[in-house]
Design a protein around this motif. Structure first.
Motif, short mmCIF file in Angstrom:
data_model
loop_
_atom_site.label_atom_id
_atom_site.label_comp_id
_atom_site.label_asym_id
_atom_site.label_seq_id
_atom_site.Cartn_x
_atom_site.Cartn_y
_atom_site.Cartn_z
N ILE A 107 0.92 -1.23 -0.07
CA ILE A 107 0.08 -0.15 0.08
C ILE A 107 1.00 1.26 0.09
O ILE A 107 0.78 2.27 -0.88
CB ILE A 107 -0.93 0.04 1.31
CG1 ILE A 107 -2.13 -1.32 1.04
CG2 ILE A 107 -1.60 1.36 1.26
CD1 ILE A 107 -2.90 -1.28 2.17
N ARG A 108 1.78 1.34 0.90
CA ARG A 108 2.77 2.41 1.05
C ARG A 108 3.71 2.62 -0.56
O ARG A 108 3.63 3.99 -0.89
CB ARG A 108 3.67 2.31 1.93
CG ARG A 108 2.95 2.37 3.47
CD ARG A 108 4.28 2.75 4.52
NE ARG A 108 4.90 1.39 4.85
CZ ARG A 108 4.72 0.66 5.63
NH1 ARG A 108 3.41 0.42 6.34
NH2 ARG A 108 5.50 -0.50 5.85
N VAL A 109 4.08 1.50 -1.16
CA VAL A 109 4.71 1.91 -2.37
C VAL A 109 3.84 2.30 -3.31
O VAL A 109 4.10 3.09 -4.05
CB VAL A 109 5.24 0.16 -2.72
CG1 VAL A 109 5.60 0.55 -4.13
CG2 VAL A 109 6.23 -0.14 -1.71
N MET A 110 2.60 1.83 -3.37
CA MET A 110 1.48 2.26 -4.37
C MET A 110 1.34 3.78 -4.14
O MET A 110 1.22 4.38 -5.12
CB MET A 110 0.19 1.55 -4.22
CG MET A 110 0.31 -0.02 -4.77
SD MET A 110 -1.16 -1.01 -4.16
CE MET A 110 -2.27 -0.26 -5.59
N GLN A 111 1.14 4.33 -2.96
CA GLN A 111 1.18 5.63 -2.55
C GLN A 111 2.48 6.51 -3.01
O GLN A 111 2.18 7.45 -3.73
CB GLN A 111 0.71 5.95 -1.08
CG GLN A 111 -0.50 5.37 -0.47
CD GLN A 111 -0.79 5.24 1.02
OE1 GLN A 111 0.41 5.24 1.64
NE2 GLN A 111 -1.82 5.38 1.48
N TYR A 112 3.46 5.97 -2.73
CA TYR A 112 4.55 6.60 -3.34
C TYR A 112 4.83 6.66 -4.60
O TYR A 112 5.31 7.80 -5.31
CB TYR A 112 5.62 5.69 -2.83
CG TYR A 112 7.23 6.18 -2.94
CD1 TYR A 112 7.77 7.13 -2.06
CD2 TYR A 112 7.94 6.13 -4.18
CE1 TYR A 112 8.99 8.01 -2.16
CE2 TYR A 112 9.36 6.70 -4.29
CZ TYR A 112 9.85 7.56 -3.32
OH TYR A 112 10.96 8.02 -3.58
N LEU A 113 4.48 5.66 -5.43
CA LEU A 113 4.49 5.52 -7.17
C LEU A 113 3.81 6.66 -7.36
O LEU A 113 4.03 7.31 -8.70
CB LEU A 113 3.94 4.42 -7.57
CG LEU A 113 5.13 3.11 -7.39
CD1 LEU A 113 4.44 1.84 -7.79
CD2 LEU A 113 6.55 3.40 -7.53
N ILE A 114 2.40 6.87 -7.13
CA ILE A 114 1.50 7.87 -7.30
C ILE A 114 2.14 9.20 -6.91
O ILE A 114 1.89 10.39 -8.02
CB ILE A 114 -0.02 7.75 -6.68
CG1 ILE A 114 -0.47 6.39 -7.19
CG2 ILE A 114 -0.85 8.90 -6.83
CD1 ILE A 114 -1.67 6.06 -6.37
N THR A 115 2.74 9.69 -6.15
CA THR A 115 2.76 10.92 -5.63
C THR A 115 4.34 11.44 -6.05
O THR A 115 4.47 12.60 -6.10
CB THR A 115 3.01 11.16 -4.01
OG1 THR A 115 3.56 10.19 -3.27
CG2 THR A 115 1.27 10.81 -3.62
N GLN A 116 5.41 10.53 -6.19
CA GLN A 116 6.60 10.97 -6.29
C GLN A 116 6.97 11.18 -7.80
O GLN A 116 6.28 10.83 -8.71
CB GLN A 116 7.62 10.14 -5.87
CG GLN A 116 7.47 10.04 -3.88
CD GLN A 116 7.65 11.45 -3.57
OE1 GLN A 116 8.44 11.93 -3.71
NE2 GLN A 116 6.57 11.59 -2.66
#
Length: 247
Positions: free
Chosen positions: A193-202
């Motif tokens: 979940i945290r990786v998916m969030q990171y991929l969207i925002t960075q």
């Protein structure tokens, strides 16, 4: 009527005696199909500028049914992608996924810039290409209006999700109390979940430095493939089949 616009070549197909239909992702017009003439004075004139991956400024004439390419000012051919079979497979997937995500005449400038940026990264390096692909998938879903809910339960809204599951049908994570909303929801780890969030925002340049553990990448692949199939209604990608074959 002549229209000048930046564009990336997504697809080529034969049309008549040597002519080609070029599918373009343009900045001003979205996805359009245009004829590239291959006869007379036009023979070979736009051959380089209409190859797959090519990015440049196109001058298009609007005919009765299709656009016609009258001029191409090539900015980048991304030729190095076509020289490496692995890069070619990953790059082809970017084009195939983009084709599935945008409709005819539908503009999406954020996705347009993302595609160019991704091709630039691929053309320069072979490192972390799979990570860039995952970032492209997540950002494409976001820019196309299909961003999954990753902060709280998509059904009840609670942020107390415990050990959640991911539901493609519902559009995000489900808490334990809402599992019954989708009996086919998949297990998902907090790390994924945290990786998916990171991929969207960075930014992509920052993401390119990220090393994703094998087990997380496997879970991410399973979830994103199912989510893309559900929301873009495309499950089979020839480029991915070829990529799996050469791995």
């Amino acid at each position: 009527m002549l229209i000048k616009t930046d564009a990336v070549v997504l697809k080529q197909s034969k049309f008549g005696e040597g002519d080609r239909i070029i599918t373009l992702f343009t900045k001003k017009l979205g996805k359009v199909q245009a004829v590239s003439k291959a006869s007379g004075r036009h023979k070979g004139k736009y051959a380089v500028g209409t190859q797959l991956f090519s990015y440049g400024e196109f001058v298009l004439f609007k005919g009765r049914d299709l656009f016609q390419i009258t001029q191409v000012d090539l900015r980048h051919s991304f030729y190095s992608i076509r020289e490496d079979v692995t890069k070619l497979a990953y790059g082809a997937y970017l084009l195939e996924l983009t084709l599935a995500a945008i409709g005819e005449g539908q503009t999406n400038n954020r996705l347009f810039e993302l595609l160019i940026n991704s091709l630039q990264i691929f053309s320069k390096s072979k490192k972390n290409m799979e990570t860039i692909i995952k970032a492209y998938e997540m950002k494409l879903l976001y820019y196309s209006g299909y961003k999954p809910e990753l902060e709280c339960c998509v059904h009840c809204g609670t942020s107390e999700i415990g050990n959640p599951r991911f539901s493609s049908a519902e559009g995000g994570i489900l808490c334990r109390n809402c599992f019954q909303q989708d009996l086919y929801a998949m297990k998902i780890s907090p790390v994924t979940i945290r990786v998916m969030q990171y991929l969207i925002t960075q930014e992509l340049e920052q993401i390119a430095k990220l090393m994703i553990r094998t087990e997380v990448m496997e879970e991410l692949n399973k979830i994103t493939r199912h989510y893309i199939g559900t929301h873009l209604e495309k499950n089979a990608f020839k480029s991915l089949e070829f990529l799996n074959h050469i791995k």
